[in-house]
Scaffold this motif. Structure first.
Motif, PDB file in Angstrom:
ATOM      1  N   ALA A   1       0.838  -1.207   0.000  1.00 36.88           N
ATOM      2  CA  ALA A   1       0.000   0.000   0.000  1.00 36.88           C
ATOM      3  C   ALA A   1       0.873   1.258   0.000  1.00 36.88           C
ATOM      4  O   ALA A   1       0.649   2.186  -0.789  1.00 36.88           O
ATOM      5  CB  ALA A   1      -0.924  -0.002   1.221  1.00 36.88           C
ATOM      6  N   SER A   2       1.908   1.288   0.851  1.00 40.81           N
ATOM      7  CA  SER A   2       2.781   2.464   0.926  1.00 40.81           C
ATOM      8  C   SER A   2       3.412   2.748  -0.431  1.00 40.81           C
ATOM      9  O   SER A   2       3.447   3.874  -0.912  1.00 40.81           O
ATOM     10  CB  SER A   2       3.908   2.266   1.934  1.00 40.81           C
ATOM     11  OG  SER A   2       3.431   1.664   3.089  1.00 40.81           O
ATOM     12  N   ARG A   3       3.910   1.674  -1.044  1.00 40.48           N
ATOM     13  CA  ARG A   3       4.587   1.814  -2.331  1.00 40.48           C
ATOM     14  C   ARG A   3       3.622   2.350  -3.396  1.00 40.48           C
ATOM     15  O   ARG A   3       3.970   3.221  -4.190  1.00 40.48           O
ATOM     16  CB  ARG A   3       5.118   0.443  -2.750  1.00 40.48           C
ATOM     17  CG  ARG A   3       6.362   0.477  -3.559  1.00 40.48           C
ATOM     18  CD  ARG A   3       7.031  -0.882  -3.550  1.00 40.48           C
ATOM     19  NE  ARG A   3       7.948  -1.027  -2.427  1.00 40.48           N
ATOM     20  CZ  ARG A   3       9.174  -0.506  -2.433  1.00 40.48           C
ATOM     21  NH1 ARG A   3       9.625   0.181  -3.461  1.00 40.48           N
ATOM     22  NH2 ARG A   3       9.963  -0.672  -1.404  1.00 40.48           N
ATOM     23  N   ALA A   4       2.400   1.823  -3.379  1.00 44.33           N
ATOM     24  CA  ALA A   4       1.418   2.279  -4.367  1.00 44.33           C
ATOM     25  C   ALA A   4       1.061   3.751  -4.132  1.00 44.33           C
ATOM     26  O   ALA A   4       0.858   4.504  -5.085  1.00 44.33           O
ATOM     27  CB  ALA A   4       0.168   1.411  -4.297  1.00 44.33           C
ATOM     28  N   HIS A   5       1.012   4.183  -2.873  1.00 42.37           N
ATOM     29  CA  HIS A   5       0.769   5.612  -2.594  1.00 42.37           C
ATOM     30  C   HIS A   5       1.889   6.460  -3.184  1.00 42.37           C
ATOM     31  O   HIS A   5       1.643   7.493  -3.803  1.00 42.37           O
ATOM     32  CB  HIS A   5       0.691   5.869  -1.083  1.00 42.37           C
ATOM     33  CG  HIS A   5      -0.587   5.413  -0.441  1.00 42.37           C
ATOM     34  ND1 HIS A   5      -1.827   5.814  -0.884  1.00 42.37           N
ATOM     35  CD2 HIS A   5      -0.811   4.617   0.633  1.00 42.37           C
ATOM     36  CE1 HIS A   5      -2.765   5.271  -0.107  1.00 42.37           C
ATOM     37  NE2 HIS A   5      -2.174   4.529   0.808  1.00 42.37           N
ATOM     38  N   VAL A   6       3.142   6.009  -2.968  1.00 44.16           N
ATOM     39  CA  VAL A   6       4.285   6.770  -3.489  1.00 44.16           C
ATOM     40  C   VAL A   6       4.159   6.916  -5.007  1.00 44.16           C
ATOM     41  O   VAL A   6       4.360   7.988  -5.564  1.00 44.16           O
ATOM     42  CB  VAL A   6       5.621   6.061  -3.147  1.00 44.16           C
ATOM     43  CG1 VAL A   6       6.785   6.717  -3.896  1.00 44.16           C
ATOM     44  CG2 VAL A   6       5.870   6.090  -1.649  1.00 44.16           C
ATOM     45  N   GLU A   7       3.779   5.803  -5.658  1.00 46.16           N
ATOM     46  CA  GLU A   7       3.699   5.843  -7.122  1.00 46.16           C
ATOM     47  C   GLU A   7       2.563   6.712  -7.633  1.00 46.16           C
ATOM     48  O   GLU A   7       2.686   7.358  -8.662  1.00 46.16           O
ATOM     49  CB  GLU A   7       3.524   4.408  -7.660  1.00 46.16           C
ATOM     50  CG  GLU A   7       4.821   3.633  -7.612  1.00 46.16           C
ATOM     51  CD  GLU A   7       4.607   2.132  -7.761  1.00 46.16           C
ATOM     52  OE1 GLU A   7       3.446   1.713  -8.007  1.00 46.16           O
ATOM     53  OE2 GLU A   7       5.588   1.384  -7.605  1.00 46.16           O
ATOM     54  N   ARG A   8       1.437   6.734  -6.913  1.00 41.49           N
ATOM     55  CA  ARG A   8       0.245   7.388  -7.467  1.00 41.49           C
ATOM     56  C   ARG A   8      -0.062   8.774  -6.927  1.00 41.49           C
ATOM     57  O   ARG A   8      -0.792   9.538  -7.555  1.00 41.49           O
ATOM     58  CB  ARG A   8      -0.997   6.518  -7.206  1.00 41.49           C
ATOM     59  CG  ARG A   8      -0.933   5.154  -7.798  1.00 41.49           C
ATOM     60  CD  ARG A   8      -0.876   5.255  -9.331  1.00 41.49           C
ATOM     61  NE  ARG A   8      -0.406   3.992  -9.898  1.00 41.49           N
ATOM     62  CZ  ARG A   8      -1.198   2.944 -10.099  1.00 41.49           C
ATOM     63  NH1 ARG A   8      -2.465   3.015  -9.819  1.00 41.49           N
ATOM     64  NH2 ARG A   8      -0.698   1.832 -10.592  1.00 41.49           N
TER      65      ARG A   8
END
Ligand code: KG4
Ligand code: ZN
Length: 491
Positions: free
Chosen positions: A196-203
């Motif tokens: 989830a954290s990684r996807a937030h960073v990407e989006r």
């Protein structure tokens, strides 16, 4: 304040203090070069209160503040104080004052504006020789709902939705963009925090850009930035907090840390600004199930909560046992619409208890055993009936506790927020039974029920605003309690 106001001022002073100032002392203040003096007027333009201070170069001293007894508790003292603090803030002056230790009402007024007790002045009062408490206010202290006048960018990343919204300072939503990660977490059957954290960073950057674009606004046009600082998944929260702080920092804008649960509560007055307080709000999502008494837009008390699973979790686990989709609450709800809710009897925890708490682990276990005992053929044939009965049990528990808590809290409004507010049976029953019991009922549109930044921005408008650069030490907090606005890191 003018000389003509003095008779009224003197009489208010006499009615307010044991050791009142004389008319001569007030007259002296009117001629002091560094004096700051204002009066409050009532509806009939009569003097109903006053405030006197000395504006020394880098420290302002509040000397006297009083309101006529018959017009107290109508906000005049707070309004004069806010005007005064605004003026002090403009020149970055600290404010100090003395107050009698027994004067709890005055101390509460000052503490509510961010004054802190910093010492005593021994034997300060001439009549009783009591000590005075010294209180100090620093211009960097956050005061609620103030400090900016223009569009606000709000960011939400506490769980698995990346969201950004732009609101006007008056609370109109100009845009509300949500990017949900359901498709990413589906294959794991639950939210994986690191993913989830990684996807937030990407989006998140793209989501913020899109929110600004839809609002016809750019970073230059913003007046403040808000972000959810907790509670939630720490890694996910950090992405939103750091992004929000960085955008605010880049333009020296104020920053508003928002408690995620305050955000959910705010969805109720975002959806229905005319809903009367006090409210009892059911917050029911995948992560929370709580009943909260909401006295106004920034004061609330937790009445009860789930002792084990959240209601959304109960729906999701039920959906999983029934082999439905992910996260599952919506699919189970849709299937239940076609079934018979009286077909099976599900036990539900704490139903007979008077406490406004919930327990959903038993109903889930009961479903597990029921399905285990059924033949493969029955499991298919009766799936809709099972889903309907299971849903009815959960919704009955939510309804009973919510109505009871609303009666006990003498609420005027009942609201339901959070992802589970999407449940069609809960929505129907709340509107019908809530209204029948005499409550105003708020069931916000779905877009404001599930996690979204518009509700975070709405909460930010009644949360303390932190000026640059004080918020640089504001940190995310996985377990931020209700009623706390932010966590400061120790560094
Ligand atoms: O507030 P929310 O979007 O965020 C989390 O806390 O994760 O809530 C999501 C939860 C999930 O458990 C989802 O299954 C549930 O809300 N949900 C529903 C329905 N739609 C979503 N539960 C029951 N009935 C629904 N129609
Ligand atoms: Zn939430």
């Amino acid at each position: 304040m003018e000389a003509g106001d003095l008779p009224a001022v003197v009489s208010i002073e006499k009615a307010s203090f044991r050791d009142p100032w004389t008319e001569g002392m007030f007259r002296g203040e009117l001629h002091q070069t560094m004096s700051w003096h204002i009066v409050a007027l009532d509806g009939g333009a009569r003097v109903s209160g006053f405030l006197i201070a000395r504006a020394y170069p880098d420290e302002w001293h509040l000397l006297d503040l009083a309101v006529a007894p018959e017009t107290r508790r109508q906000g005049a003292a707070g309004a004069m104080l806010d005007r005064f603090l605004d003026a002090a803030e403009e020149v970055s002056a600290d404010v100090i004052l003395e107050v009698r230790p027994g004067n709890h009402q005055a101390m509460a007024l000052y503490a509510g504006r961010g004054f802190e007790t910093v010492g005593i002045r021994a034997r300060y009062y001439r009549d009783t020789l009591e000590d005075a408490l010294v209180m100090r206010y620093s211009p960097w202290t956050p005061r609620p709902g103030r400090g900016f006048d223009g569009p606000l960018l709000a960011i939400e990343t506490s769980c698995d939705d990346s969201s950004a919204a732009v609101l006007t300072a008056r609370g109109e939503v100009l845009s509300n963009v949500v990017h949900t990660q359901d498709a990413i977490h589906e294959r794991y059957g639950g939210v994986v925090p690191e993913v989830a954290s990684r996807a937030h960073v990407e989006r998140l950057t793209a989501v913020v850009r899109e929110a600004l674009r839809q609002a016809h606004c750019d970073v230059e046009g913003l007046a403040a930035v808000a972000a959810t600082v907790g509670p939630g998944l720490i890694g996910a929260l950090l992405v939103g907090v750091q992004t929000g702080k960085a955008i605010a920092w880049s333009r020296r804008l104020p920053f508003v840390p928002v408690n995620h649960v305050h955000g959910h509560l705010a969805a109720a007055w975002l959806a229905d600004p005319s809903a009367p307080f006090p409210m009892v709000t059911l917050v029911a999502s995948g992560g929370h199930t709580a009943l909260i008494r909401v006295d106004d837009k920034r004061n609330f008390a937790l009445l009860g909560q789930t002792l084990d699973d959240a209601a959304g979790e109960a729906f999701d686990k039920g959906a999983r046992l029934l082999g439905l989709g992910y996260p599952g609450g919506r699919e189970l709800d849709e299937l239940a619409e076609t079934g018979d809710s009286a077909a099976y009897d599900f036990p539900i925890g704490l139903q007979r208890s008077a406490r406004p708490d919930f327990s959903f682990s038993g109903v889930k276990t009961a479903l597990y055993y029921l399905l285990r005992e059924m033949s493969e053929k029955d499991r298919k044939a009766r799936a809709a009936d099972v889903a309907a009965s299971y849903r009815a049990a959960i919704v009955s528990a939510l309804m009973a506790k919510t109505l009871r808590a609303a009666h006990e809290a003498r609420a005027r409004t009942i609201a339901v927020v959070g992802g589970v507010a999407a449940n069609s049976l809960l929505r129907r029953r709340l509107v019908v039974e809530g209204r029948a019991a005499g409550f105003h009922v708020v069931v916000p549109p779905l877009a404001y029920c599930t996690d979204n930044a518009a509700m975070i921005g709405t909460a930010a408008l009644s949360a303390p605003v932190i000026a640059y650069p004080d918020y640089l030490s504001v940190d995310a907090s996985a377990s931020l309690p209700l009623g706390r606005w932010s966590a400061h890191s120790s560094v």
